[in-house]
Design a protein around this motif. Structure first.
Motif, PDB file in Angstrom:
ATOM      1  N   ASP A 298       0.803  -1.227   0.000  1.00 10.88           N
ATOM      2  CA  ASP A 298       0.000   0.000   0.000  1.00 10.88           C
ATOM      3  C   ASP A 298       0.833   1.272   0.000  1.00 10.88           C
ATOM      4  O   ASP A 298       0.297   2.367  -0.198  1.00 10.88           O
ATOM      5  N   ASP A 299       2.133   1.144   0.216  1.00 12.77           N
ATOM      6  CA  ASP A 299       3.026   2.302   0.138  1.00 12.77           C
ATOM      7  C   ASP A 299       3.726   2.396  -1.215  1.00 12.77           C
ATOM      8  O   ASP A 299       4.531   3.305  -1.447  1.00 12.77           O
ATOM      9  N   GLY A 300       3.459   1.421  -2.111  1.00 10.14           N
ATOM     10  CA  GLY A 300       4.070   1.435  -3.432  1.00 10.14           C
ATOM     11  C   GLY A 300       5.397   0.710  -3.519  1.00 10.14           C
ATOM     12  O   GLY A 300       6.073   0.775  -4.543  1.00 10.14           O
ATOM     13  N   SER A 301       5.770  -0.004  -2.465  1.00 10.40           N
ATOM     14  CA  SER A 301       7.027  -0.764  -2.480  1.00 10.40           C
ATOM     15  C   SER A 301       6.791  -2.133  -3.096  1.00 10.40           C
ATOM     16  O   SER A 301       5.767  -2.779  -2.829  1.00 10.40           O
ATOM     17  N   GLU A 302       7.768  -2.581  -3.912  1.00 10.34           N
ATOM     18  CA  GLU A 302       7.608  -3.863  -4.585  1.00 10.34           C
ATOM     19  C   GLU A 302       7.821  -5.017  -3.608  1.00 10.34           C
ATOM     20  O   GLU A 302       8.747  -5.005  -2.790  1.00 10.34           O
ATOM     21  N   LEU A 303       6.945  -6.018  -3.711  1.00 14.29           N
ATOM     22  CA  LEU A 303       7.029  -7.190  -2.852  1.00 14.29           C
ATOM     23  C   LEU A 303       7.786  -8.301  -3.561  1.00 14.29           C
ATOM     24  O   LEU A 303       7.878  -8.327  -4.794  1.00 14.29           O
ATOM     25  N   THR A 304       8.321  -9.223  -2.812  1.00 16.45           N
ATOM     26  CA  THR A 304       9.072 -10.335  -3.390  1.00 16.45           C
ATOM     27  C   THR A 304       8.120 -11.380  -3.943  1.00 16.45           C
ATOM     28  O   THR A 304       6.925 -11.403  -3.620  1.00 16.45           O
ATOM     29  N   ALA A 305       8.636 -12.270  -4.784  1.00  8.19           N
ATOM     30  CA  ALA A 305       7.836 -13.337  -5.381  1.00  8.19           C
ATOM     31  C   ALA A 305       7.153 -14.151  -4.287  1.00  8.19           C
ATOM     32  O   ALA A 305       7.773 -14.518  -3.290  1.00  8.19           O
ATOM     33  N   GLY A 306       5.865 -14.399  -4.465  1.00  8.42           N
ATOM     34  CA  GLY A 306       5.102 -15.172  -3.502  1.00  8.42           C
ATOM     35  C   GLY A 306       4.388 -14.340  -2.462  1.00  8.42           C
ATOM     36  O   GLY A 306       3.481 -14.840  -1.796  1.00  8.42           O
ATOM     37  N   GLU A 307       4.799 -13.067  -2.285  1.00 11.37           N
ATOM     38  CA  GLU A 307       4.137 -12.190  -1.324  1.00 11.37           C
ATOM     39  C   GLU A 307       2.894 -11.578  -1.970  1.00 11.37           C
ATOM     40  O   GLU A 307       2.931 -11.102  -3.104  1.00 11.37           O
ATOM     41  N   ALA A 308       1.788 -11.573  -1.221  1.00 11.93           N
ATOM     42  CA  ALA A 308       0.532 -11.039  -1.736  1.00 11.93           C
ATOM     43  C   ALA A 308       0.432  -9.535  -1.505  1.00 11.93           C
ATOM     44  O   ALA A 308       0.860  -9.022  -0.467  1.00 11.93           O
ATOM     45  N   GLY A 309      -0.111  -8.847  -2.486  1.00 11.23           N
ATOM     46  CA  GLY A 309      -0.312  -7.410  -2.387  1.00 11.23           C
ATOM     47  C   GLY A 309      -1.149  -6.918  -3.548  1.00 11.23           C
ATOM     48  O   GLY A 309      -1.893  -7.691  -4.174  1.00 11.23           O
ATOM     49  N   ASN A 310      -1.026  -5.627  -3.840  1.00 10.69           N
ATOM     50  CA  ASN A 310      -1.797  -5.024  -4.919  1.00 10.69           C
ATOM     51  C   ASN A 310      -1.240  -5.436  -6.284  1.00 10.69           C
ATOM     52  O   ASN A 310      -0.041  -5.279  -6.542  1.00 10.69           O
ATOM     53  N   ILE A 311      -2.098  -5.943  -7.150  1.00 11.24           N
ATOM     54  CA  ILE A 311      -1.693  -6.251  -8.524  1.00 11.24           C
ATOM     55  C   ILE A 311      -1.625  -4.931  -9.288  1.00 11.24           C
ATOM     56  O   ILE A 311      -2.641  -4.258  -9.475  1.00 11.24           O
ATOM     57  N   CYS A 312      -0.422  -4.561  -9.715  1.00 10.04           N
ATOM     58  CA  CYS A 312      -0.212  -3.268 -10.370  1.00 10.04           C
ATOM     59  C   CYS A 312       0.285  -3.465 -11.795  1.00 10.04           C
ATOM     60  O   CYS A 312       1.068  -4.371 -12.065  1.00 10.04           O
ATOM     61  N   VAL A 313      -0.167  -2.597 -12.673  1.00 10.17           N
ATOM     62  CA  VAL A 313       0.029  -2.774 -14.110  1.00 10.17           C
ATOM     63  C   VAL A 313       0.611  -1.507 -14.723  1.00 10.17           C
ATOM     64  O   VAL A 313       0.242  -0.391 -14.346  1.00 10.17           O
ATOM     65  N   ARG A 314       1.503  -1.710 -15.690  1.00 12.26           N
ATOM     66  CA  ARG A 314       1.978  -0.609 -16.520  1.00 12.26           C
ATOM     67  C   ARG A 314       1.832  -1.028 -17.974  1.00 12.26           C
ATOM     68  O   ARG A 314       2.411  -2.026 -18.409  1.00 12.26           O
TER      69      ARG A 314
END
Length: 468
Positions: A298-314
């Motif tokens: 939620d702060d915009g930091s990238e999570l490591t593989a396997g960690e759940a968070g916001n699906i973000c697209v460019r």
């Protein structure tokens, strides 16, 4: 440049070939071009299109986006008061290009808005987002490549054209020069007849439609061997639907994908004819052509593989944002990475979907996504389909409840509990189970978790509490 220049091209190159068929009524490419050209002078700067499926729909839609015009597509089933509210807001918010009755049937500037989309809703005013002509052109190019759409395909999308899934399928076919078909309303027999007699090679639909068509097609010996492509959206396919579709249309590649109206296509996967079935997981394939995917907190930091968070697209397919209804959360941007709040994770490059943040169930301090519960339940023998939701609970905050449609005969809560023991953590398992005579679905064929809760609360005859 969404598709009007393409209509002109196909009308010049093959004027008598079929462009669109609606409930047996046909438009050739020349018919479509000439009818749409004739409708342009009467099309305003912003057109509100709220119609059921008819042969006039593609004509009016094409004319409504000519030049710098914009089109807002509304569900005709929405209440009159809601339509009036949306029209008033469009008059206050939309900023169309100047138009003239002498405008030709031609595309406006690539970066200009041509479509005003509205999120589905009947109890409040839907949010309105806008799409540029260039974003849809890029979407066409990506989806045509990914799904392998060819000019000699015949696509049947049997749902309402006001739905974004079917409206896009229509426009995509116009862009590709490929025949598009639909019906006045969804009917299993009419779809089977079109497949049998009209040379349909490609289906675009939601999973509930595919299940009905496949199971009844197998029972009625409807030959779907000519169908080469099946594209499903709305929710991940369950094991029973996949198995029935594979048996009914043995030569089809079955595609499922993840996307959102505001984001366009994100990821997808195709199960080719003959490949082993892979149902029950949360994976939804790899990113579409031209799409980058990251999982951010939620702060915009990238999570490591396997960690759940916001699906973000460019990508170049993302919408322009909202005309109204933007609460700062519906479509968020982290330095050019956009999300609609869907939660998921990446593993070996594949995107796994957990569900909408708004659907998340908070029970005894634990986060549970209904999507995970539904996929697990659907993998249990004897379950045809499943839906899960969070019900208010004084002790837990919410408790997980689940409704299942038995595949045959009956099923007990004990059988369901036993089936989940090895595939779903204890804190995600439902506390109550209900047998359903049918899935709670909207008029567009999408499963509604809120409707499940309403059925349970009102003791609807379509729901029965399962005892041990």
């Amino acid at each position: 440049m969404p598709f009007l220049d393409k209509i002109q091209r196909w009308a010049n190159e093959r004027p008598d070939n079929t462009a669109v068929v609606v409930a047996g009524r046909r438009l050739s490419w020349a018919d479509l071009r000439d009818s749409a050209t004739g409708a342009v002078p009467a099309s305003a700067g912003v057109t509100v299109l709220a119609e059921t499926n008819s042969i006039d729909f593609p004509v009016r839609f094409a004319a409504a986006v000519a030049g710098g015009r914009q089109c807002a597509v509304l569900d005709p089933a929405w209440p009159t008061a809601l339509h009036e509210e949306i029209v008033q807001r469009l008059e206050e918010s939309a900023q169309p290009f100047p138009v003239s009755g002498d405008d030709p049937l031609a595309d406006g500037p690539p970066d200009s808005t041509f479509l005003i989309g509205l999120t589905s809703g009947t109890t409040s005013v839907p949010k309105a987002f806008t799409r540029s002509r260039k974003s849809w052109q890029r979407s066409f190019e990506a989806s045509i490549e990914f799904f392998g759409l060819r000019p000699d395909d015949v696509t049947l999308a049997p749902g309402p054209l006001v739905s974004s899934l079917n409206l896009y399928a229509l426009a995509e076919c116009l862009y590709a020069g490929s025949e598009f078909q639909t019906l006045e309303s969804f009917d299993v027999g009419d779809v089977h007849a079109a497949i049998t007699h009209d040379g349909v090679t490609r289906l675009v639909l939601v999973p509930t439609m595919l299940r009905l068509l496949s199971e009844r097609g197998l029972t009625g010996c409807v030959d779907a061997s000519g169908v080469k492509t099946i594209i499903c959206a709305g929710s991940k396919l369950d094991a029973r639907t996949l198995e029935a579709a594979r048996r009914w249309a043995p030569n089809a590649t079955i595609f499922e994908y993840y996307g959102a109206s505001e984001l366009s296509f994100v990821s997808g996967a195709g199960l080719a004819a003959g490949e082993p079935l892979d149902a029950g997981g949360t994976g939804i394939g790899h990113p579409f052509p031209g799409v980058e995917v990251r999982i951010l907190d939620d702060d915009g930091s990238e999570l490591t593989a396997g960690e759940a968070g916001n699906i973000c697209v460019r990508s170049g397919m993302v919408s322009n944002g909202y005309l109204w209804g933007d609460d700062g959360q519906a479509l968020r941007s982290f330095d050019g990475w956009f999300t609609v709040g869907d939660q998921g994770y990446l593993a070996d490059g594949e995107l796994h979907i957990l569900g909408r943040r708004s659907d998340m169930i908070l029970t005894s301090g634990k986060n549970v996504y209904p999507h995970e519960v539904e996929l697990a339940l659907a993998s249990i023998p004897g379950v045809a389909a499943a839906v899960a939701a969070g019900m208010a609970d004084d002790l837990r905050g919410q408790r997980v409840v689940a409704g299942v449609v038995p595949s045959h005969g009956g099923i007990t809560a004990t059988q369901l509990k036993a089936g989940l023991e090895s595939i779903l953590p204890r804190d995600k398992r439902p506390h109550q189970y209900f047998a359903l005579s049918e899935l709670p679905t909207t008029d567009r064929g999408k499963v509604s978790r809120n409707m499940l809760l309403e059925w349970i609360g009102s003791r609807d005859q379509r729901v029965r509490h399962l005892e041990r």
